[in-house]
Motif scaffolding. Structure first.
Motif, mmCIF file in Angstrom:
data_model
loop_
_atom_site.group_PDB
_atom_site.id
_atom_site.type_symbol
_atom_site.label_atom_id
_atom_site.label_comp_id
_atom_site.label_asym_id
_atom_site.label_seq_id
_atom_site.Cartn_x
_atom_site.Cartn_y
_atom_site.Cartn_z
ATOM 1 N N VAL A 264 72.900 68.616 20.310
ATOM 2 C CA VAL A 264 73.164 68.981 21.710
ATOM 3 C C VAL A 264 74.111 70.178 21.740
ATOM 4 C CG1 VAL A 264 74.193 68.216 23.899
ATOM 5 C CG2 VAL A 264 72.835 66.602 22.540
ATOM 6 N N SER A 265 73.770 71.163 22.575
ATOM 7 C CA SER A 265 74.707 72.255 22.839
ATOM 8 C C SER A 265 75.080 72.218 24.313
ATOM 9 C CB SER A 265 74.098 73.608 22.473
ATOM 10 O OG SER A 265 72.920 73.822 23.215
ATOM 11 N N ILE A 266 76.356 72.421 24.588
ATOM 12 C CA ILE A 266 76.849 72.439 25.962
ATOM 13 C C ILE A 266 77.490 73.813 26.163
ATOM 14 C CG2 ILE A 266 78.370 71.317 27.641
ATOM 15 C CD1 ILE A 266 78.177 68.761 25.891
ATOM 16 N N TRP A 267 76.917 74.585 27.081
ATOM 17 C CA TRP A 267 77.349 75.981 27.218
ATOM 18 C C TRP A 267 77.323 76.426 28.677
ATOM 19 C CZ3 TRP A 267 72.986 79.434 28.052
ATOM 20 C CH2 TRP A 267 71.732 78.838 27.829
ATOM 21 N N ALA B 245 71.309 85.194 33.348
ATOM 22 C CA ALA B 245 70.969 84.145 32.377
ATOM 23 C C ALA B 245 71.588 84.370 30.997
ATOM 24 C CB ALA B 245 69.461 83.962 32.260
ATOM 25 N N THR B 246 72.655 85.170 30.930
ATOM 26 C CA THR B 246 73.351 85.313 29.652
ATOM 27 C C THR B 246 74.347 84.165 29.488
ATOM 28 O OG1 THR B 246 75.017 86.706 30.695
ATOM 29 C CG2 THR B 246 73.172 87.839 29.619
ATOM 30 N N ALA B 247 74.778 83.946 28.253
ATOM 31 C CA ALA B 247 75.748 82.887 27.996
ATOM 32 C C ALA B 247 77.159 83.415 28.229
ATOM 33 C CB ALA B 247 75.610 82.387 26.569
ATOM 34 N N ALA B 248 77.990 82.593 28.871
ATOM 35 C CA ALA B 248 79.390 82.972 29.111
ATOM 36 C C ALA B 248 80.330 82.187 28.212
ATOM 37 C CB ALA B 248 79.742 82.754 30.574
ATOM 38 N N GLY B 249 79.762 81.453 27.259
ATOM 39 C CA GLY B 249 80.602 80.707 26.321
ATOM 40 C C GLY B 249 79.992 79.374 25.941
ATOM 41 N N THR B 250 80.366 78.907 24.751
ATOM 42 C CA THR B 250 79.881 77.618 24.264
ATOM 43 C C THR B 250 81.036 76.631 24.273
ATOM 44 O OG1 THR B 250 78.250 78.710 22.866
ATOM 45 C CG2 THR B 250 78.812 76.440 22.300
ATOM 46 N N LEU B 251 80.812 75.447 24.858
ATOM 47 C CA LEU B 251 81.867 74.431 24.945
ATOM 48 C C LEU B 251 81.784 73.425 23.799
ATOM 49 C CD1 LEU B 251 81.726 73.760 28.799
ATOM 50 C CD2 LEU B 251 83.420 75.129 27.553
ATOM 51 N N ALA B 252 80.559 73.035 23.451
ATOM 52 C CA ALA B 252 80.422 72.023 22.396
ATOM 53 C C ALA B 252 79.050 72.121 21.749
ATOM 54 C CB ALA B 252 80.616 70.628 22.978
ATOM 55 N N VAL B 253 78.990 71.823 20.448
ATOM 56 C CA VAL B 253 77.724 71.702 19.730
ATOM 57 C C VAL B 253 77.811 70.440 18.877
ATOM 58 C CG1 VAL B 253 76.105 72.769 18.120
ATOM 59 C CG2 VAL B 253 77.448 74.213 19.640
ATOM 60 N N TRP B 254 76.926 69.516 19.158
ATOM 61 C CA TRP B 254 76.885 68.270 18.382
ATOM 62 C C TRP B 254 75.760 68.371 17.382
ATOM 63 C CZ3 TRP B 254 76.554 64.791 23.392
ATOM 64 C CH2 TRP B 254 77.752 64.934 24.114
ATOM 65 N N TYR B 255 76.100 68.300 16.111
ATOM 66 C CA TYR B 255 75.067 68.386 15.073
ATOM 67 C C TYR B 255 75.567 67.676 13.833
ATOM 68 C CZ TYR B 255 77.827 72.145 12.909
ATOM 69 O OH TYR B 255 78.816 72.877 12.313
ATOM 70 N N ASP B 256 74.700 67.583 12.833
ATOM 71 C CA ASP B 256 75.017 66.802 11.639
ATOM 72 C C ASP B 256 75.654 67.688 10.575
ATOM 73 O OD1 ASP B 256 75.208 64.871 9.750
ATOM 74 O OD2 ASP B 256 73.061 64.740 9.334
#
Lengths: 171, 296
Positions: A43-46, A53-64
């Protein structure tokens, strides 16, 4: 009339210094799926600028990240919208962003306005995007609009397959 | 004898009378390099590539592509390895390890010279690399005619953020300049590319796009766009998937038909025919790439 009022409020806020002492409260429901082979989703939360539609920052990335084979990074590209707009220029693990995958159920999160992507976020209209990709499953992105810069009522959107209800509130 | 070989034999028989038949029949097959993925993440990334020549895209059902000329260019511009190569009945296959972050170029750029001249009263023929041409064909040869061709066939894969070093133009043949990066293509979004011919904008160039999976459609779905005076064109990929892109520039003699590639080499099953001279000078440049458009 209402529109011009809110525009006035917005420009007044935009003129102010960006130091906003607010937090972003987010609840993400990881859906419980009855499938033969279940893997917890990546999961990515951004944050997305709705205008372009550009990204203004990434808050969290859940991965293994603990995966011996590839440290989990091999599948980060499957969160394809986030990967294109933000992930591919980041390095992993990312401090304050990387996290382990989460079990089904509601996941309550609070992102501090004093840290990370929110620290320098200018007041205004944004989307919070929750994008999930699951091994032997699908991919889905859910967008919830929010106004950064003042406390607001919670807003909710719900995905159809890989993302459950997402609730966002500026506190 | 299959229908196709019969057709070719007939075409060859008619070649003297109808020189236009053979080029059409001979140029129908498409060469392609198909990577298993074009957008990858993380240090352990590899891609597998299938390489073949066929009519339908991307179905290996005709001939494998020879891998002799295929090279891998790493994101820093250095040469990288073609790994685990194998040539099968219908397709070749190999792997590329993406040990560095950035964009890799995988493909071939082949320069060929065809020539005829007169020496001691006899017509001589040559076909080979520009280097061999310089060595084997005497300088100032009488009646010298040359047809030069430059053919590129490539694909691009990116690990992590896309880079553009591998697109640095060499000034030879047709080359792609990425206004939109070829590994940043999304179905429904307009992409912009530019073509150079020998380092200069390739104006008014027709570019063909052929989507893969044609077997599952009633019509192939090919479409064409044209470059402007600046060599630039826009394209919107209608659906996510792999696309074959091709453009050809040709002037002067093609070298096909009488005195063509087979001139003086002898026909199939027949005694070597006396060499025939090329009808004149000519040049051609072709560009082919496999591009992937992802889902939005």
């Amino acid at each position: 009339m209402k529109r011009s009022l809110s525009l006035l409020t917005f420009s007044a806020l935009a003129g102010a210094t960006p130091a906003v002492a607010a937090d972003l409260a987010v609840t993400v429901e990881v859906p419980r799926l009855t499938v033969a082979e279940y893997h917890k989703p990546y999961v990515s939360i951004w944050i997305e600028n709705p205008a372009d539609a550009t990204a203004a920052g990434t808050l969290a990335v859940w991965y293994d990240a603990g995966s011996k084979e590839d440290k989990g990074v091999k599948w980060l590209k499957d969160m394809r919208q986030w990967w294109r707009k933000a992930g591919r220029t980041m390095s992993f693990p990312a401090d304050g962003i990387s996290g382990a995958t989460r079990a089904p159920g509601p996941q309550k999160l609070v992102f501090s306005g004093a840290k990370g992507a929110l620290k320098d976020l200018k007041p205004g209209q944004y989307n919070l995007v929750v994008e999930a990709a699951r091994e032997v499953g699908g991919q889905e992105a859910v967008r919830v609009p929010f106004v950064w810069g003042k406390p607001g009522k919670p807003a909710t959107a719900k995905g159809a397959t890989e993302v459950g209800a997402v609730t966002v509130a500026v506190k | 004898m299959t229908f196709k070989t019969r057709l070719l034999a007939v075409a060859a028989g008619l070649a003297l009378a109808l020189p236009l038949v053979l080029p059409t029949a001979a140029s129908a097959h498409r060469g392609w390099l198909l990577p298993s993925a074009t957008v990858l993440s993380g240090e352990g990334a590899w891609v597998g590539v299938d390489a073949a020549i066929s009519n339908e895209l991307f179905y290996a059902d005709h001939n494998p592509m020879r891998l002799d000329a295929v090279t891998v260019t790493a994101p820093d511009g250095s040469a990288d390895k073609v790994q685990n190569p194998a040539v099968g009945k219908y397709r070749s296959t190999f792997d590329v390890q993406l040990s560095k972050p950035g964009t890799y170029k995988i493909g071939s750029a082949v320069s060929t010279v065809m020539a005829s001249w007169t020496q001691d009263g006899q017509v001589k023929r040559f076909r080979g690399s520009p280097e061999d041409f310089a060595r084997q064909v005497p300088a100032g040869a009488a009646d010298l005619k040359t047809i030069k061709s430059f053919n590129r066939n490539e694909t691009f894969v990116t690990r992590d953020a896309p880079t553009t070093t591998v697109f640095a133009p060499t000034g030879k043949g047709l080359e792609l300049v990425p206004v939109t990066h070829p590994n940043d293509l999304v179905a429904g979004e307009a992409a912009t590319f530019k073509f150079l011919l020998d380092g200069k904008p390739a104006a008014d160039l027709e570019v063909t796009f052929a989507p893969g999976n044609s077997r599952y459609r009633a019509t192939p779905g090919d479409f064409k766009v044209k470059t402007g005076a600046d060599g630039v064109f826009k394209v919107t990929f209608p659906e996510a998937g792999m696309y074959w892109m091709n453009a050809v520039v040709r002037t002067g003699e093609t070298g096909r038909g009488p005195g063509g590639p087979g001139g003086g080499m002898g026909g199939p099953g027949g005694a070597p025919a006396p060499a025939t001279p090329l009808a004149g000078d000519g040049m051609s440049a072709s560009y082919t790439a496999t591009l992937e458009a992802l889902r939005p």
